[in-house]
Motif scaffolding. Structure first.
Motif, PDB file in Angstrom:
ATOM      1  N   THR A  51       6.058   4.888 -13.082  1.00 24.87           N
ATOM      2  CA  THR A  51       7.215   5.541 -12.489  1.00 24.87           C
ATOM      3  C   THR A  51       8.084   6.183 -13.567  1.00 24.87           C
ATOM      4  OG1 THR A  51       9.064   5.235 -10.945  1.00 24.87           O
ATOM      5  CG2 THR A  51       8.695   3.480 -12.548  1.00 24.87           C
ATOM      6  N   GLY A  52       8.661   7.343 -13.237  1.00 23.15           N
ATOM      7  CA  GLY A  52       9.604   7.977 -14.144  1.00 23.15           C
ATOM      8  C   GLY A  52       9.003   8.784 -15.270  1.00 23.15           C
ATOM      9  N   PHE A  53       7.665   8.844 -15.355  1.00 28.08           N
ATOM     10  CA  PHE A  53       7.010   9.576 -16.430  1.00 28.08           C
ATOM     11  C   PHE A  53       6.589  10.971 -15.957  1.00 28.08           C
ATOM     12  CE2 PHE A  53       6.914   5.559 -18.432  1.00 28.08           C
ATOM     13  CZ  PHE A  53       6.487   5.687 -19.739  1.00 28.08           C
ATOM     14  N   PHE A  54       6.760  11.988 -16.793  1.00 23.95           N
ATOM     15  CA  PHE A  54       6.181  13.292 -16.519  1.00 23.95           C
ATOM     16  C   PHE A  54       4.662  13.170 -16.685  1.00 23.95           C
ATOM     17  CE2 PHE A  54       9.871  16.397 -17.561  1.00 23.95           C
ATOM     18  CZ  PHE A  54      10.769  15.575 -16.908  1.00 23.95           C
ATOM     19  N   ASN A  76       3.450  -0.480 -17.762  1.00 19.74           N
ATOM     20  CA  ASN A  76       4.767  -0.125 -17.246  1.00 19.74           C
ATOM     21  C   ASN A  76       4.830  -0.296 -15.731  1.00 19.74           C
ATOM     22  OD1 ASN A  76       6.369   1.018 -19.612  1.00 19.74           O
ATOM     23  ND2 ASN A  76       4.488   2.211 -19.762  1.00 19.74           N
ATOM     24  N   LYS A  77       6.049  -0.300 -15.197  1.00 14.49           N
ATOM     25  CA  LYS A  77       6.237  -0.351 -13.754  1.00 14.49           C
ATOM     26  C   LYS A  77       5.532   0.840 -13.120  1.00 14.49           C
ATOM     27  CE  LYS A  77       9.857  -0.441 -10.197  1.00 14.49           C
ATOM     28  NZ  LYS A  77      11.323  -0.375  -9.942  1.00 14.49           N
ATOM     29  N   PRO A  78       4.708   0.622 -12.087  1.00 13.00           N
ATOM     30  CA  PRO A  78       3.929   1.723 -11.515  1.00 13.00           C
ATOM     31  C   PRO A  78       4.766   2.611 -10.609  1.00 13.00           C
ATOM     32  CG  PRO A  78       3.513  -0.271 -10.280  1.00 13.00           C
ATOM     33  CD  PRO A  78       4.410  -0.656 -11.431  1.00 13.00           C
ATOM     34  N   THR A  79       4.198   3.749 -10.262  1.00 15.34           N
ATOM     35  CA  THR A  79       4.806   4.623  -9.275  1.00 15.34           C
ATOM     36  C   THR A  79       5.201   3.849  -8.024  1.00 15.34           C
ATOM     37  OG1 THR A  79       4.339   6.452  -7.743  1.00 15.34           O
ATOM     38  CG2 THR A  79       2.452   5.204  -8.515  1.00 15.34           C
ATOM     39  N   GLU A  81       4.780   4.790  -5.192  1.00 22.58           N
ATOM     40  CA  GLU A  81       3.806   5.095  -4.150  1.00 22.58           C
ATOM     41  C   GLU A  81       2.577   4.183  -4.182  1.00 22.58           C
ATOM     42  OE1 GLU A  81       4.782   6.787  -1.909  1.00 22.58           O
ATOM     43  OE2 GLU A  81       5.776   8.643  -2.502  1.00 22.58           O
ATOM     44  N   VAL A  82       2.723   3.012  -4.765  1.00 20.16           N
ATOM     45  CA  VAL A  82       1.613   2.045  -4.774  1.00 20.16           C
ATOM     46  C   VAL A  82       1.053   1.819  -3.365  1.00 20.16           C
ATOM     47  CG1 VAL A  82       0.984  -0.360  -5.200  1.00 20.16           C
ATOM     48  CG2 VAL A  82       2.285   0.891  -6.909  1.00 20.16           C
ATOM     49  N   PRO A  83       1.898   1.616  -2.325  1.00 23.13           N
ATOM     50  CA  PRO A  83       1.340   1.402  -0.980  1.00 23.13           C
ATOM     51  C   PRO A  83       0.454   2.551  -0.508  1.00 23.13           C
ATOM     52  CG  PRO A  83       3.648   0.783  -1.017  1.00 23.13           C
ATOM     53  CD  PRO A  83       3.372   1.481  -2.312  1.00 23.13           C
ATOM     54  N   LEU A  84       0.823   3.775  -0.864  1.00 24.77           N
ATOM     55  CA  LEU A  84       0.020   4.944  -0.488  1.00 24.77           C
ATOM     56  C   LEU A  84      -1.366   4.864  -1.129  1.00 24.77           C
ATOM     57  CD1 LEU A  84       1.275   8.624  -0.617  1.00 24.77           C
ATOM     58  CD2 LEU A  84      -0.824   7.980  -1.779  1.00 24.77           C
ATOM     59  N   HIS A  85      -1.410   4.594  -2.409  1.00 26.87           N
ATOM     60  CA  HIS A  85      -2.686   4.542  -3.126  1.00 26.87           C
ATOM     61  C   HIS A  85      -3.569   3.401  -2.620  1.00 26.87           C
ATOM     62  CE1 HIS A  85      -1.870   7.552  -6.339  1.00 26.87           C
ATOM     63  NE2 HIS A  85      -0.625   7.293  -6.001  1.00 26.87           N
ATOM     64  N   LEU A  86      -2.984   2.238  -2.415  1.00 29.75           N
ATOM     65  CA  LEU A  86      -3.771   1.106  -1.937  1.00 29.75           C
ATOM     66  C   LEU A  86      -4.285   1.344  -0.520  1.00 29.75           C
ATOM     67  CD1 LEU A  86      -1.738  -1.958  -3.284  1.00 29.75           C
ATOM     68  CD2 LEU A  86      -3.611  -0.682  -4.370  1.00 29.75           C
ATOM     69  N   ALA A  87      -3.506   2.062   0.289  1.00 29.54           N
ATOM     70  CA  ALA A  87      -3.950   2.402   1.646  1.00 29.54           C
ATOM     71  C   ALA A  87      -5.216   3.248   1.601  1.00 29.54           C
ATOM     72  CB  ALA A  87      -2.845   3.139   2.399  1.00 29.54           C
ATOM     73  N   VAL A  88      -5.271   4.169   0.639  1.00 32.09           N
ATOM     74  CA  VAL A  88      -6.474   5.000   0.493  1.00 32.09           C
ATOM     75  C   VAL A  88      -7.678   4.140   0.171  1.00 32.09           C
ATOM     76  CG1 VAL A  88      -7.597   6.793  -0.870  1.00 32.09           C
ATOM     77  CG2 VAL A  88      -5.188   7.038  -0.249  1.00 32.09           C
ATOM     78  N   TYR A  89      -7.533   3.238  -0.780  1.00 27.73           N
ATOM     79  CA  TYR A  89      -8.678   2.433  -1.212  1.00 27.73           C
ATOM     80  C   TYR A  89      -9.139   1.459  -0.133  1.00 27.73           C
ATOM     81  CZ  TYR A  89      -7.666   4.430  -5.774  1.00 27.73           C
ATOM     82  OH  TYR A  89      -7.452   5.320  -6.802  1.00 27.73           O
ATOM     83  N   GLY A 137       3.586  13.500   9.728  1.00 29.06           N
ATOM     84  CA  GLY A 137       5.039  13.586   9.732  1.00 29.06           C
ATOM     85  C   GLY A 137       5.667  13.048   8.458  1.00 29.06           C
ATOM     86  N   TYR A 138       6.983  13.115   8.408  1.00 27.80           N
ATOM     87  CA  TYR A 138       7.704  12.614   7.246  1.00 27.80           C
ATOM     88  C   TYR A 138       7.862  11.094   7.323  1.00 27.80           C
ATOM     89  CZ  TYR A 138      11.328  11.558   3.894  1.00 27.80           C
ATOM     90  OH  TYR A 138      12.013  11.000   2.851  1.00 27.80           O
ATOM     91  N   ALA A 139       7.710  10.458   6.183  1.00 22.98           N
ATOM     92  CA  ALA A 139       8.036   9.034   6.026  1.00 22.98           C
ATOM     93  C   ALA A 139       8.611   8.852   4.630  1.00 22.98           C
ATOM     94  CB  ALA A 139       6.801   8.158   6.226  1.00 22.98           C
ATOM     95  N   HIS A 140       9.449   7.860   4.462  1.00 20.87           N
ATOM     96  CA  HIS A 140      10.106   7.661   3.168  1.00 20.87           C
ATOM     97  C   HIS A 140       9.080   7.379   2.064  1.00 20.87           C
ATOM     98  CE1 HIS A 140      14.006   7.877   4.921  1.00 20.87           C
ATOM     99  NE2 HIS A 140      13.871   6.770   5.641  1.00 20.87           N
ATOM    100  N   PRO A 141       9.268   7.968   0.889  1.00 20.32           N
ATOM    101  CA  PRO A 141       8.381   7.676  -0.243  1.00 20.32           C
ATOM    102  C   PRO A 141       8.328   6.174  -0.529  1.00 20.32           C
ATOM    103  CG  PRO A 141       9.777   9.558  -0.740  1.00 20.32           C
ATOM    104  CD  PRO A 141      10.286   8.977   0.554  1.00 20.32           C
ATOM    105  N   GLY A 142       7.132   5.683  -0.791  1.00 22.94           N
ATOM    106  CA  GLY A 142       6.958   4.266  -1.097  1.00 22.94           C
ATOM    107  C   GLY A 142       6.878   3.357   0.105  1.00 22.94           C
ATOM    108  N   SER A 143       6.971   3.935   1.305  1.00 25.62           N
ATOM    109  CA  SER A 143       6.990   3.106   2.516  1.00 25.62           C
ATOM    110  C   SER A 143       5.583   2.808   3.024  1.00 25.62           C
ATOM    111  CB  SER A 143       7.783   3.807   3.622  1.00 25.62           C
ATOM    112  OG  SER A 143       7.130   4.999   4.056  1.00 25.62           O
TER     113      SER A 143
END
Length: 215
Positions: A51-54, A76-79, A81-89, A137-143
Motif C-alpha cells: 500500500t502507498g507505493f507507486f 510491507n503492509k499490502p494493498t 485490495e487484498v479481498p479483491l485479489h483473494l476473491a480471484v484466486y 456496480g460501485y463498491a468501496h475499495p477494499g470491501s
C-alpha cells in the motif's frame, strides 16, 4: 517442492511484480499510488504490491506476502485490495496473476453505463483473449462486496470493469494479466474515439472468437 525451488519461484515472482508494475506506470495505466498487482505462488501464498507505493518505483524487497486468509506473512503492509485479489484466486484456480488498474478510458466507460452492461467489442483480440467484459456496480475499495463483484465478473471473462473504479484483469502469469488489462483499456479508447459511430463486431463474429478464449 524443495525450499530452494520455492525460493527461486518467489524471487522471480517479485522481479515480475516490479517489472510489470513499472510497465503499467510508464504506460499510464496507473498513476501515483493507484493500482495493485499480485501473484499466487505454488505453496498457496500470495505476493502483493504494498500500500502507498507507486507501482513504477517498487523494489523486490518492498513486496508483501500473505496467506489465503489475508494474513501478512512478510514485507510491507499490502494493498487494501487484498479481498479483491483473494476473491480471484478462490474463483479461478488456474489464475496465478491479478492486475488491477485505474486506467482512464476504462474507468470513464464503466462510469457512464449501467451495471450489468457488457462492453461492446471492437477488435478480435478482446473477444479471443479476454472474453465478454461485464461492468459491475460501485463498491468501496477494499470491501468484501467489491470482491464479490469481481468473482461474478470473472465467471466468463478474463477481466471485469468496476464502475467509478477500474479494471481487474487476470492471467496465468503477470504478463498475461497485464495484456488483458491493456486489451480492455484499448477497447475503451476505441469506443470513446468512435463516439457512438464505431462499427463494433457482430454477435456472430464475437461468438466465433469466444471459442478461442482460455478461461
Amino acid at each position: 517442492m524443495s525450499e530452494q525451488v520455492l525460493y527461486q519461484e518467489e524471487h522471480l515472482a517479485r522481479l515480475s511484480l516490479v517489472q510489470w508494475g513499472k510497465e503499467l506506470y510508464d504506460q499510464g495505466l496507473v498513476k501515483g499510488s493507484g493500482g495493485n498487482l499480485s501473484i499466487r505462488l505454488s505453496d498457496g501464498t500470495v505476493l502483493l504490491t504494498p500500500t502507498g507505493f507507486f507501482l513504477g518505483h517498487m523494489t523486490p524487497e518492498c513486496i508483501s506476502r500473505c496467506d489465503m486468509q489475508g494474513n501478512l506473512l512478510s514485507g510491507n503492509k499490502p494493498t487494501k485490495e487484498v479481498p479483491l485479489h483473494l476473491a480471484v484466486y478462490r474463483t479461478r484456480p488456474n489464475v496465478h496473476a491479478v492486475c488491477h488498474t485505474h486506467s482512464v478510458y476504462a474507468v470513464a466507460y464503466a462510469s457512464t453505463v449501467e451495471p450489468g452492461t457488457v462492453m461492446p467489442i471492437c477488435t478480435p483480440s478482446v473477444a479471443a483473449k479476454v472474453g465478454l467484459v461485464e461492468v459491475k456496480g460501485y463498491a468501496h475499495p477494499g470491501s468484501e462486496q467489491l470482491g464479490r463483484f469481481v468473482e461474478e465478473g470473472l465467471q466468463r471473462s478474463n477481466a471485469v470493469l468496476l464502475a467509478n473504479h477500474g479494471v481487474v484483469a487476470v492471467g496465468k502469469d503477470m504478463e498475461a494479466a497485464v495484456s488483458m488489462a491493456n486489451e480492455v483499456e484499448n477497447n475503451a479508447i476505441l469506443l470513446a474515439l468512435g463516439a457512438g459511430r464505431l462499427h463494433i463486431l457482430s454477435e456472430e463474429n464475437v461468438a466465433h472468437l469466444l471459442k478461442k478464449i482460455a478461461l
